[in-house]
Design an enzyme around this catalytic site. Structure first.
Site, PDB file in Angstrom:
ATOM      1  N   CYS A 292       0.826  -1.204   0.000  1.00  0.00           N
ATOM      2  CA  CYS A 292       0.000   0.000   0.000  1.00  0.00           C
ATOM      3  C   CYS A 292       0.860   1.254   0.000  1.00  0.00           C
ATOM      4  CB  CYS A 292      -0.971  -0.013   1.169  1.00  0.00           C
ATOM      5  SG  CYS A 292      -0.193  -0.404   2.724  1.00  0.00           S
ATOM      6  N   GLU A 392      -3.554   3.473  -8.468  1.00  0.00           N
ATOM      7  CA  GLU A 392      -2.728   2.510  -7.751  1.00  0.00           C
ATOM      8  C   GLU A 392      -2.632   1.239  -8.591  1.00  0.00           C
ATOM      9  OE1 GLU A 392      -4.309   0.812  -4.068  1.00  0.00           O
ATOM     10  OE2 GLU A 392      -2.324   1.034  -3.194  1.00  0.00           O
TER      11      GLU A 392
HETATM   12  P1  NAP Z   1     -10.188  -5.434  -1.386  1.00  0.00           P
HETATM   13  O1  NAP Z   1     -11.222  -5.929  -2.315  1.00  0.00           O
HETATM   14  O2  NAP Z   1     -10.354  -4.115  -0.774  1.00  0.00           O
HETATM   15  O3  NAP Z   1     -10.000  -6.565  -0.277  1.00  0.00           O
HETATM   16  C1  NAP Z   1      -9.587  -6.349   1.058  1.00  0.00           C
HETATM   17  C2  NAP Z   1     -10.429  -7.190   1.995  1.00  0.00           C
HETATM   18  O4  NAP Z   1     -11.780  -6.718   1.977  1.00  0.00           O
HETATM   19  C3  NAP Z   1     -10.498  -8.652   1.598  1.00  0.00           C
HETATM   20  O5  NAP Z   1     -10.541  -9.443   2.758  1.00  0.00           O
HETATM   21  C4  NAP Z   1     -11.803  -8.707   0.850  1.00  0.00           C
HETATM   22  O6  NAP Z   1     -12.368  -9.989   0.814  1.00  0.00           O
HETATM   23  C5  NAP Z   1     -12.668  -7.782   1.685  1.00  0.00           C
HETATM   24  N1  NAP Z   1     -13.845  -7.274   1.006  1.00  0.00           N
HETATM   25  C6  NAP Z   1     -14.054  -7.121  -0.330  1.00  0.00           C
HETATM   26  N2  NAP Z   1     -15.291  -6.657  -0.564  1.00  0.00           N
HETATM   27  C7  NAP Z   1     -15.899  -6.501   0.643  1.00  0.00           C
HETATM   28  C8  NAP Z   1     -17.188  -6.063   1.066  1.00  0.00           C
HETATM   29  N3  NAP Z   1     -18.110  -5.695   0.186  1.00  0.00           N
HETATM   30  N4  NAP Z   1     -17.460  -6.032   2.381  1.00  0.00           N
HETATM   31  C9  NAP Z   1     -16.530  -6.393   3.282  1.00  0.00           C
HETATM   32  N5  NAP Z   1     -15.304  -6.844   2.943  1.00  0.00           N
HETATM   33  C10 NAP Z   1     -14.980  -6.880   1.643  1.00  0.00           C
HETATM   34  O7  NAP Z   1      -8.810  -5.444  -2.091  1.00  0.00           O
HETATM   35  P2  NAP Z   1      -8.300  -6.554  -3.128  1.00  0.00           P
HETATM   36  O8  NAP Z   1      -9.349  -6.958  -4.100  1.00  0.00           O
HETATM   37  O9  NAP Z   1      -7.664  -7.602  -2.338  1.00  0.00           O
HETATM   38  O10 NAP Z   1      -7.250  -5.684  -3.902  1.00  0.00           O
HETATM   39  C11 NAP Z   1      -7.719  -4.702  -4.801  1.00  0.00           C
HETATM   40  C12 NAP Z   1      -6.885  -3.471  -4.708  1.00  0.00           C
HETATM   41  O11 NAP Z   1      -6.894  -2.934  -3.390  1.00  0.00           O
HETATM   42  C13 NAP Z   1      -5.432  -3.678  -4.983  1.00  0.00           C
HETATM   43  O12 NAP Z   1      -5.153  -3.799  -6.341  1.00  0.00           O
HETATM   44  C14 NAP Z   1      -4.862  -2.473  -4.319  1.00  0.00           C
HETATM   45  O13 NAP Z   1      -5.001  -1.368  -5.160  1.00  0.00           O
HETATM   46  C15 NAP Z   1      -5.706  -2.288  -3.104  1.00  0.00           C
HETATM   47  N6  NAP Z   1      -5.119  -2.883  -1.883  1.00  0.00           N
HETATM   48  C16 NAP Z   1      -4.631  -2.070  -0.909  1.00  0.00           C
HETATM   49  C17 NAP Z   1      -4.073  -2.617   0.218  1.00  0.00           C
HETATM   50  C18 NAP Z   1      -3.528  -1.793   1.329  1.00  0.00           C
HETATM   51  O14 NAP Z   1      -2.727  -2.294   2.113  1.00  0.00           O
HETATM   52  N7  NAP Z   1      -3.939  -0.570   1.501  1.00  0.00           N
HETATM   53  C19 NAP Z   1      -4.009  -3.986   0.370  1.00  0.00           C
HETATM   54  C20 NAP Z   1      -4.538  -4.802  -0.628  1.00  0.00           C
HETATM   55  C21 NAP Z   1      -5.089  -4.228  -1.738  1.00  0.00           C
HETATM   56  P3  NAP Z   1     -11.973 -11.005  -0.377  1.00  0.00           P
HETATM   57  O15 NAP Z   1     -10.570 -10.783  -0.738  1.00  0.00           O
HETATM   58  O16 NAP Z   1     -12.195 -12.310   0.230  1.00  0.00           O
HETATM   59  O17 NAP Z   1     -12.935 -10.703  -1.476  1.00  0.00           O
END
Ligand code: NAP
Ligand code: MG
Length: 489
Positions: A292, A392
């Site tokens: 991040c 990002e």
């Molecule tokens: P994400 O969708 O935000 O996932 C993070 C967590 O939230 C996962 O456990 C995910 O579950 C959960 N989640 C997803 N939709 C949700 C909802 N509607 N209600 C509650 N929880 C929910 O992120 P990602 O798909 O893993 O990654 C997408 C992008 O996020 C990356 O490409 C990056 O840009 C960003 N990211 C940022 C960080 C950071 O440290 N700030 C970390 C990871 C990713 P599931 O994975 O089981 O669906």
């Protein structure tokens, strides 16, 4: 010849009230090894019914029983014991993290997991130091405050630092007497489950920690909406962060969000060039760029541009993706096929929008592995309006822009909706501090990049979120204040 070993023996069920349980629906999902694309394990898939059971267990453990009545000093000892058990099993946990996430074993074994140990040790110390204050008020009163736990904490974490992000939430939450329901990311559920087993071994009372792997909209959403959850601690994308804020409003939950970033890494002409090259390199290629706080926008002062880029490109070209389990590998596999494709699409958009490709620029092949590898990629001549300068990417892709004055550097660096981190490279002390003040970011590194410590708060400005994890500040996320008035009249 590859060092990948598919067989793993680790818990794959839901961890609820100290027991391993199947999902009520009986459903399971696959978790893959991104270095090979092969299934590592099938994991029980929680949905609303399972989340409900977990929340009830957490609520019961919070209200009564051994956890609720445990003395702070004993909670501290327990946290320290958890740290000891993580340390004792560090090789196994690091290997599991690397298999599930694709990150180099060098990182999981020598950075992520040791940091997890330190986080539990750090918060073990805090367990005995949570207290209120006496407050002098007008009138015949004796007034004091109590600092109390918030109750049941729902922790939702991403796949990039699975065990570490879990520890940043679980350790302060338990130190302050809360109970936790953790939903790991669907791509990386394994270390959280093994960790739960270690917590039980340490003697953590049933219900104090529950782990419910599953999908975001179902398991995650159920946790966010559940009336029995008092707080949501979330790390992930800004998009999901916004959704969580909206959904948490229904039950007025406390929320803390650690979201994405597009962090600027500014190199002034008077910087130690070799150190800055190394910092720029680590800033974007550490953790495959799935970080991040990745320094994904590099700003180089015009007068040193050519010399700097030559050195940086040389380093990038030497950073070849490899088997994540090999100790010498420094660039692993991206976490999933989707993430790889998303990153490749950004690389294409950079090429199409006219950025100059200096290194990498596509998928990479690693001998004997059918995984999601991407080359260490460096773009130059990036303009602020390009997609690769604004969004990002979350992959090993660096966007380089240049500047010719301090003000221009600061203005460009701040021209983003994110504000997680930033870095400045200079040998001028005054310039370093003045720039640090002007950057709108939750963390500013000077002549270094990607440093973290359990005692140092971490979190975002602007759309990178709110609330500070780590340090004493995280205690505020997991406690609330009660004001007590005693009439002495
Ligand atoms: P994400 O969708 O935000 O996932 C993070 C967590 O939230 C996962 O456990 C995910 O579950 C959960 N989640 C997803 N939709 C949700 C909802 N509607 N209600 C509650 N929880 C929910 O992120 P990602 O798909 O893993 O990654 C997408 C992008 O996020 C990356 O490409 C990056 O840009 C960003 N990211 C940022 C960080 C950071 O440290 N700030 C970390 C990871 C990713 P599931 O994975 O089981 O669906
Ligand atoms: Mg996986």
């Amino acid at each position: 010849m590859t060092t990948q070993q598919p067989a793993i023996a680790t818990p794959t069920k839901l961890f609820i009230n100290g027991k391993w349980e199947d999902a009520a629906s009986g459903k399971q999902f696959d978790t893959l090894n991104p270095a090979t694309g092969k299934v590592l394990a099938q994991v029980a898939e929680a949905d609303a019914a399972d989340v409900d059971r977990a929340v009830l267990a957490a609520r019961a453990a919070f209200e009564s029983g051994p956890w609720a009545s445990m003395a702070p000093a004993d909670r501290g000892k327990l946290l320290w014991k958890i740290a000891d058990l993580v340390e004792k099993n560090i090789d196994e946990l690091a290997r599991l993290e690397t298999l599930d996430n694709g990150k180099p074993i060098f990182e999981s074994r020598y950075v992520d997991l040791p940091f997890v140990v330190e986080v539990f040790q750090y918060y073990a110390g805090w367990a005995t130091k949570i207290h209120g204050e006496t407050v002098p008020v007008r009138g015949p009163f004796f007034n004091y405050t109590l600092r109390e736990p918030v109750g049941v904490v729902g922790a939702i974490i991403p796949w990039n630092f699975p065990m570490l992000m879990a520890s940043w939430k679980i350790a302060p939450a338990l130190a302050t007497g809360n109970t936790v329901v953790l939903k790991p990311a669907e791509q990386t559920p394994l270390t959280a489950l093994r960790f739960a087993e270690l917590c039980r071994e340490a003697g953590l009372p049933d219900g104090a920690l529950n782990v419910v792997p599953g999908f975001g909209p179902t398991a995650g959403g159920a946790l966010v909406r559940h009336a029995g959850v008092d707080k949501i601690a979330f790390t992930g994308s800004t998009e999901v962060g916004k959704l969580i804020m909206r959904e948490a409003a229904g039950t007025v939950k406390k929320v803390s969000l650690e979201l994405g970033g597009k962090s600027p890494n500014i190199v002034f002409a008077d910087a130690d060039l070799d150190a800055a090259v190394k910092g720029a390199h680590i800033g974007i290629f550490y953790g495959k760029g799935e970080v991040c706080a990745a320094g994904s926008r590099l700003f180089v002062e015009q007068s040193i541009h050519d010399k700097f880029m030559e050195k940086l490109v040389d380093r990038a070209n030497k950073t070849l993706p490899g088997d994540p389990l090999h100790p010498k590998t420094r660039l692993g596999a991206l976490v999933s096929c989707e993430q790889r494709d998303k990153v490749l699409a950004y690389i294409e958009s950079g090429k199409q929008e006219g950025a100059k490709l200096l290194a990498g620029g596509g998928a990479a092949k690693v001998e004997g592995m059918d995984g999601y590898f991407v080359q260490a990629t460096v773009f130059d001549n990036v303009r602020p309006e390009m997609k690769i300068a604004r969004e990002e990417i979350f992959g090993p892709v660096l966007s380089t822009l240049s500047f010719s004055s301090v003000d221009e550097a600061i203005e460009q660096a701040n021209a983003t909706s994110y504000g997680l981190a930033a870095a400045v490279w200079t040998s001028d002390v005054k310039k370093a501090h003045l720039t640090a003040r002007k950057l709108k970011a939750g963390t500013v590194w000077v002549n270094t990049y990607n440093n973290y410590d359990p005692a140092m708060p971490f979190g975002g400005y602007k759309m990178s979120g709110f609330g500070r994890e780590l340090g004493a500040h995280a205690l505020e996320l997991y406690t609330q204040i009660k004001s007590v008035w005693v009439n002495l009249g």
